[in-house]
Design an enzyme around this catalytic site. Structure first.
Site, mmCIF file in Angstrom:
data_model
loop_
_atom_site.group_PDB
_atom_site.id
_atom_site.type_symbol
_atom_site.label_atom_id
_atom_site.label_comp_id
_atom_site.label_asym_id
_atom_site.label_seq_id
_atom_site.Cartn_x
_atom_site.Cartn_y
_atom_site.Cartn_z
ATOM 1 N N LYS A 56 44.025 44.054 52.859
ATOM 2 C CA LYS A 56 44.708 44.578 51.665
ATOM 3 C C LYS A 56 43.764 44.745 50.478
ATOM 4 O O LYS A 56 44.033 45.532 49.575
ATOM 5 C CB LYS A 56 45.860 43.656 51.278
ATOM 6 N N ARG A 102 32.614 34.467 46.146
ATOM 7 C CA ARG A 102 32.590 33.118 45.588
ATOM 8 C C ARG A 102 32.163 32.164 46.698
ATOM 9 O O ARG A 102 32.890 31.964 47.669
ATOM 10 C CB ARG A 102 33.955 32.708 45.029
ATOM 11 N N HIS A 263 46.962 36.459 42.618
ATOM 12 C CA HIS A 263 47.955 37.237 43.370
ATOM 13 C C HIS A 263 47.830 38.702 42.960
ATOM 14 O O HIS A 263 47.650 39.005 41.772
ATOM 15 C CB HIS A 263 49.369 36.732 43.072
ATOM 16 N N ASP A 310 31.322 49.665 7.661
ATOM 17 C CA ASP A 310 29.900 49.337 7.583
ATOM 18 C C ASP A 310 29.409 48.965 8.976
ATOM 19 O O ASP A 310 30.104 49.163 9.977
ATOM 20 C CB ASP A 310 29.651 48.213 6.568
#
Length: 339
Positions: A56, A102, A263, A310
């Site tokens: 998915k 990870r 999720h 500025d």
């Protein structure tokens, strides 16, 4: 009297030099070419041991997909997850967003095998490093990148692998400045891991998150001081859209660039919260155009819509524009009639 005239002349000379210096600073600001950052509004974790979720992930719209070998993978499934993620990262199909892996934390005994499997892959773009407690952890990871990654992704390559340092405990928060200073060409973001931080420090998590204001603010401030992105905590109440929106909007106000997601249903709302609004983009585009127009005319600060514009305002506008570009949002064309 001659002394008075001489003093006035000196003051005028100093003021003129100061004015010229200020103008030069404006000019430098309006001509600098700044690289558009990677968009990390939502960083979605995908468990490496779940084939269905891996599949998915190719259809996800998340800015960043983090294939996880750490917390979401049981010890007995680490080797299988490692092989599965490596296959994904070497495959011909890729998700739309940034591709992150990870790994397991340094010292767990899993990190070597993780890096041996992941770093040689052709599609990995970033490594999320859990429990980054010191600059030495970053340097260790870079040494492995330079040993194992393809040449273009090493320190001297065209696209060096980025590192997302995960700040998860009190020691890391104390060392955060040294961590942020390290990892030249690789370290790209600091990430706040709230649950691990609370467990380490002994904080009690509350719906207001007031107990986390200090570490979150410290992480954002340090990240921005060293030109890094800041990624906010996970909303663990993932079935509660109101809680997610509240957390996301708060994170944006605190200066975070994005938020972790656990999720797929969280991604859209996080993206909406961390993307500049149409109104903000239009304002930034008008500030950019008008500032550069006045700069070419040799003028300094000026007024737009009753507000003084500025250098700091211009810099903030450029940040909004770069975030919009990174997120793939359109920037309106501005002309003199629009200012």
């Amino acid at each position: 009297m001659s002394g008075i005239y001489s003093g006035c002349f000196t003051i005028r000379s100093v003021c003129k030099k100061s004015f010229e210096s200020t103008c030069n600073q404006y000019r430098l600001l309006s001509t600098i070419d700044v690289k558009v950052p990677v968009s990390r509004r939502a960083m979605l974790y995908v468990p490496g041991s779940n084939p269905r979720m891996l599949e998915k992930s190719f259809d996800s719209n998340a800015d960043s997909i983090a294939y996880d070998l750490e917390d979401s993978v049981a010890p007995g499934l680490k080797a299988e997850a490692r092989r599965s993620v490596a296959d994904v990262l070497n495959g011909s199909r890729k998700p739309k967003g940034e591709i992150v892996a990870r790994i397991n934390a340094i010292g767990t005994g899993y990190e070597e095998d993780d890096l041996n499997a992941i770093l040689p892959t052709k599609n990995v773009q970033a490594i999320a490093l859990p429990k980054t407690n010191s600059a030495e952890h970053i340097e260790y990871l870079i040494s492995k990148i330079n040993q194992l990654a393809i040449p273009s992704k090493r320190s001297n390559g065209e696209n060096p692998i980025k590192i997302i340092a995960m700040i998860e405990n009190a020691k890391a928060m104390i060392e955060i400045e040294n961590i942020a200073k390290s990892g030249k060409r690789h370290l790209d973001a600091l990430l706040f891991a709230a649950e691990d931080y609370c467990a380490d420090v002994g904080l009690t998590r509350t719906p207001t998150r007031e107990e986390l204001l200090y570490p979150r603010s410290k992480l954002v401030t340090t990240a921005k001081a060293f030109g890094l992105q800041a990624i906010d905590l996970v909303c663990v109440d993932y079935k509660n859209p109101d809680a997610l929106r509240e957390e996301s909007e708060e994170g944006k106000r605190l200066g975070f660039d994005g938020k972790q997601a656990i999720h797929p249903n969280q991604v859209e709302m996080i993206h909406e919260s961390f993307a500049p609004s149409e109104k903000a983009i239009l304002k930034a585009a008008r500030v950019k155009f008008s500032f550069e127009h006045h700069d070419k005319a040799g003028k300094g600060a000026y007024t737009l819509d009753g507000m003084m514009i500025d250098a700091p305002v211009y810099k903030q506008a450029m940040k909004v524009i770069r975030k919009a570009q990174a997120a793939g949002l359109s920037i309106p064309r501005i002309s003199l009639n629009d200012i």
